[in-house]
Design a protein around this motif. Structure first.
Motif, short mmCIF file in Angstrom:
data_model
loop_
_atom_site.label_atom_id
_atom_site.label_comp_id
_atom_site.label_asym_id
_atom_site.label_seq_id
_atom_site.Cartn_x
_atom_site.Cartn_y
_atom_site.Cartn_z
N GLU A 98 0.84 -1.20 0.00
CA GLU A 98 0.00 0.00 0.00
C GLU A 98 0.88 1.25 0.00
O GLU A 98 0.62 2.21 -0.74
CB GLU A 98 -0.94 0.01 1.21
CG GLU A 98 -1.88 1.21 1.21
CD GLU A 98 -2.88 1.20 2.35
OE1 GLU A 98 -3.89 1.92 2.25
OE2 GLU A 98 -2.65 0.47 3.35
N HIS A 101 2.37 1.75 -3.49
CA HIS A 101 1.43 2.35 -4.44
C HIS A 101 1.19 3.83 -4.11
O HIS A 101 1.07 4.66 -5.03
CB HIS A 101 0.11 1.58 -4.45
CG HIS A 101 0.18 0.29 -5.20
ND1 HIS A 101 0.33 0.24 -6.57
CD2 HIS A 101 0.16 -1.01 -4.79
CE1 HIS A 101 0.39 -1.03 -6.97
NE2 HIS A 101 0.30 -1.80 -5.90
N ASN A 102 1.15 4.16 -2.83
CA ASN A 102 0.99 5.56 -2.45
C ASN A 102 2.22 6.39 -2.83
O ASN A 102 2.10 7.55 -3.23
CB ASN A 102 0.71 5.68 -0.95
CG ASN A 102 -0.74 5.38 -0.62
OD1 ASN A 102 -1.62 5.55 -1.46
ND2 ASN A 102 -1.01 4.92 0.59
N LYS A 105 1.92 7.19 -6.45
CA LYS A 105 0.95 8.26 -6.67
C LYS A 105 1.55 9.62 -6.31
O LYS A 105 1.38 10.60 -7.05
CB LYS A 105 -0.31 8.00 -5.84
CG LYS A 105 -1.19 6.87 -6.37
CD LYS A 105 -2.56 6.90 -5.70
CE LYS A 105 -3.47 5.82 -6.24
NZ LYS A 105 -3.27 4.50 -5.64
N TYR A 129 -2.16 10.29 1.01
CA TYR A 129 -1.49 9.06 0.57
C TYR A 129 -0.36 8.63 1.52
O TYR A 129 0.63 8.07 1.10
CB TYR A 129 -0.92 9.25 -0.84
CG TYR A 129 -1.97 9.48 -1.90
CD1 TYR A 129 -2.86 8.47 -2.25
CD2 TYR A 129 -2.08 10.71 -2.53
CE1 TYR A 129 -3.83 8.68 -3.20
CE2 TYR A 129 -3.05 10.93 -3.49
CZ TYR A 129 -3.93 9.92 -3.83
OH TYR A 129 -4.91 10.12 -4.78
N SER A 130 -0.55 8.87 2.82
CA SER A 130 0.51 8.55 3.79
C SER A 130 0.46 7.12 4.31
O SER A 130 1.43 6.65 4.93
CB SER A 130 0.45 9.53 4.97
OG SER A 130 -0.77 9.35 5.68
N LYS A 131 -0.65 6.43 4.08
CA LYS A 131 -0.76 5.06 4.63
C LYS A 131 0.30 4.15 4.03
O LYS A 131 0.58 4.19 2.83
CB LYS A 131 -2.15 4.48 4.36
CG LYS A 131 -3.24 5.11 5.21
CD LYS A 131 -4.52 4.28 5.18
CE LYS A 131 -4.40 3.05 6.05
NZ LYS A 131 -5.67 2.30 6.16
N ASP A 526 -1.71 3.93 -10.84
CA ASP A 526 -1.84 2.84 -9.87
C ASP A 526 -0.82 1.74 -10.11
O ASP A 526 -0.65 0.85 -9.27
CB ASP A 526 -3.25 2.23 -9.95
CG ASP A 526 -4.33 3.20 -9.52
OD1 ASP A 526 -4.02 4.13 -8.75
OD2 ASP A 526 -5.48 3.04 -9.96
#
Length: 620
Positions: A98, A101-102, A105, A129-131, A526
């Motif tokens: 995750e 992918h962040n 982005k 988008y920090s997760k 993505d």
């Protein structure tokens, strides 16, 4: 025994003209130091992420993919400088898929929405988008460290609290560096007490830009090449010290002896980061008929197209056992390997080109060995007539994406690409990046300019280096006694060669691949990070060239293929344009109907012309 330590702030030569360490050498350095993990955090991009990941895996080192992001002082859409500058630096590391992918982005949006001198993010999209990401306060150019040096204590505290709030609990760190710079002494004094007060862990990093201390001079010259300065310019960008290298565990433990927890926390972050990438999955977009057509079975439709095409190519197809067996065999392999959509996609845009009077080449490479490609009109070469092997093109024992290079007329190539964009979606199609390296002749000229050696002298030396692809400076010196003598008798020329050999082969710049196009089964952002590239100038365009930009992939052709992306070569061939114009001129001036595909391949007059050598510009 020194405590274990992991380098988490590392620049390769994909930090273009700001990093002098190739990825393979960085990974080898980590291996030689028995480091079990290593991060890559190039400036504002993920150009080298996949190569780094695979190089680490090959050496059984855990890869930590990251980026030293550029952060806008305000909104990423602002185009103005604050009192602290136009951008800050901030370190980001992917903990998991995750976060990875962040990170893609954020890197893409930095180019797409935030570009101003550099590709910039801001706090809003970082929060979004920090997760899955670890954040760290980075170098002296970070927002937190700028406030520590130039702002008030209130501003410094506000920055620390806000960034700590952006990331998931336990995923934000305050970073300490010590390269012997006076400003870093201020940070080492101010930040640790605040870290303790707010319960934020510290990490120790070295801002790695090159491999060894004796590479420092080369790095300074590297920066001069980047900024167009010479080493004699007082206002050139400097690193001041020779400590931005790949320090070993012993050195890091000694330098940060007062902050042992900052060393230990590098291991803690390495344990948090467990990214696993899947290189077996493919991202083929599904092929669909026009929206107004009924639902269809792709495999049945594919077979129908192939059989109908074979009946056109071979009038006796229904009685031609050789052609039928070959078609059945190829179709079976294509279905087994899951490439039906690939062939339908290719057939469709070639069909579009032919129907819109855009000349298409007869076929090149191993794809010419496929009867399926011949039946679908992708190639115009009969593999049975010339006894061509399909296995050179596709082979179940070698699982890889098919590779069909297709030539289009130079004038019509862009129309075909636009058709693909419209069919699959603007956000799922892009062109592909490529990287230029510091080749032998070019690096001599670059380093010569930076050292302020007269151009006339550098030009003489550069011209003595053979203009041969892949030639190396060391070999040129070995083979040319006169060149070696020049190096030995003149200290300036000796340094020119010594520095040029250190920088030779490093990535220098990026551009758009002349032919490559990538098509995704989801929005590309993505799947791959994207880069903002200036389009070529257009004659007669009233719009300023500086406004003509496009998004291209941050990864090269090989990287895209490795990650399972569909990449195609749409080659613009001027030969086809010339042939097309000739055919049209013949029709116009002689009132004769001529089809280039009908021209015989055994014409005696054509062979006679070739034998005379009257074939200027004949290539394909």
């Amino acid at each position: 025994m020194p405590k274990d330590f992991v380098h988490l702030h590392v620049h390769s030569d994909f930090s273009l003209l700001d990093g002098a360490a190739p990825i393979k050498k960085l990974v080898a350095a980590a291996r030689d130091e028995n480091m079990h993990s290593l991060a890559l955090t190039d400036h504002g991009n993920m150009f080298g992420a996949l190569q780094f990941y695979q190089a680490c895996r090959a050496e059984k080192i855990k890869p930590i993919i990251g980026m030293e992001a550029y952060v806008s002082p305000g909104s990423r859409s602002d185009r103005k400088r604050s009192e602290f500058g136009a951008f800050f630096h901030f370190l980001l590391l992917a903990r998991d898929i995750e976060g990875y992918h962040n990170l893609m982005k954020l890197s893409s949006l930095a180019y797409k929405e935030g570009f101003y001198y550099k590709p910039r993010i801001d706090k809003d999209i970082l929060r979004q988008y920090s997760k899955g990401l670890v954040g760290s306060s980075a170098c002296l150019s970070s927002p937190i460290n700028r406030m520590a040096l130039l702002g008030s204590e209130e501003q410094l505290r506000d920055e620390i609290v806000e960034y700590n709030d952006i990331f998931e609990p336990g995923s934000f760190f305050l970073e300490l560096q010590n390269h012997g710079l006076q400003e870093q002494e201020v940070i080492l004094e101010k930040i640790p007490p605040l870290a303790k007060e707010y319960g934020i862990p510290l990490i120790a990093t070295n801002d790695v830009h090159y491999l060894a201390p004796d590479d420092a001079r080369a790095q300074e010259i590297h920066l001069c090449i980047n900024t167009g300065k010479t080493m004699e310019d007082d206002d050139r960008l400097r690193m001041d010290k020779d400590r931005f290298y790949f320090r070993n565990k012993e050195e890091m433990n000694r330098v940060f002896a007062d902050f042992p927890e900052a060393i230990e926390n590098t291991i803690r972050i390495a344990e948090m980061c467990n990214l696993e990438l899947d290189f077996t999955k493919t991202h083929l977009p599904p092929f669909s008929l026009e929206e107004n057509e009924k639902e269809y079975d792709p495999e049945a439709y594919f077979l129908e197209l192939c059989e109908n095409g074979c009946r056109e190519r071979y009038p006796d197809f229904d009685a031609n056992e050789e052609a039928k067996e070959r078609l059945d065999y190829e179709v079976g392999i294509i279905k087994e390997m899951g490439f039906v959509s690939y062939f339908l996609i290719t057939w469709d845009f070639v069909r579009f080109a032919r129907e819109n009077d855009i000349p298409v080449g007869p076929g090149r490479g191993s794809a010419a060995g496929s009867i399926v490609a011949y039946a679908l009109g992708i190639t115009n070469i009969d593999p049975l007539l010339y006894d061509l092997l399909f296995e050179r093109f596709l082979n179940v024992d070698r699982i890889s994406m098919p590779d069909i290079d297709i030539d289009f007329c130079m004038d019509g190539r862009e129309k075909v690409i636009n058709y693909v964009r419209e069919k699959y979606g603007e956000d799922r199609v892009s062109q592909i990046i490529t990287f230029g390296t510091m080749a032998a002749r070019a690096v001599i000229r670059d380093v010569g300019r930076a050292l302020n050696i007269p151009l006339s002298e550098v030009d003489v030396i550069a011209k003595k280096i053979p203009s041969v692809p892949g030639i190396k400076l060391a070999k040129s010196l070995k083979d040319d006694k006169e060149l070696m003598a020049l190096k030995e008798k003149d200290g300036r020329i000796r340094e020119l060669f010594d520095i040029a050999i250190k920088l030779e082969g490093l990535n220098r710049h990026q551009s758009t691949h002349a032919a490559g196009v990538v098509i995704g089964d989801a929005p590309l952002m993505d799947l791959v990070p994207l880069y903002r590239n200036k389009k070529g100038s257009k004659k007669g365009s009233k719009k300023a060239d500086k406004d003509e930009v496009e998004m291209v992939s941050q990864w090269s052709m090989d990287d895209l293929e490795n990650i399972g992306m569909l990449k195609m070569d749409f080659l613009g061939l001027r030969t086809l344009t010339i042939i097309d114009r000739c055919v049209k001129e013949i029709r116009k001036t002689r009132n004769e109907e001529i089809r280039i595909d009908d021209v015989p391949l055994d014409d005696p007059a054509a062979f006679e012309l070739l034998c005379k050598g009257e074939s200027t510009a004949v290539f394909q």
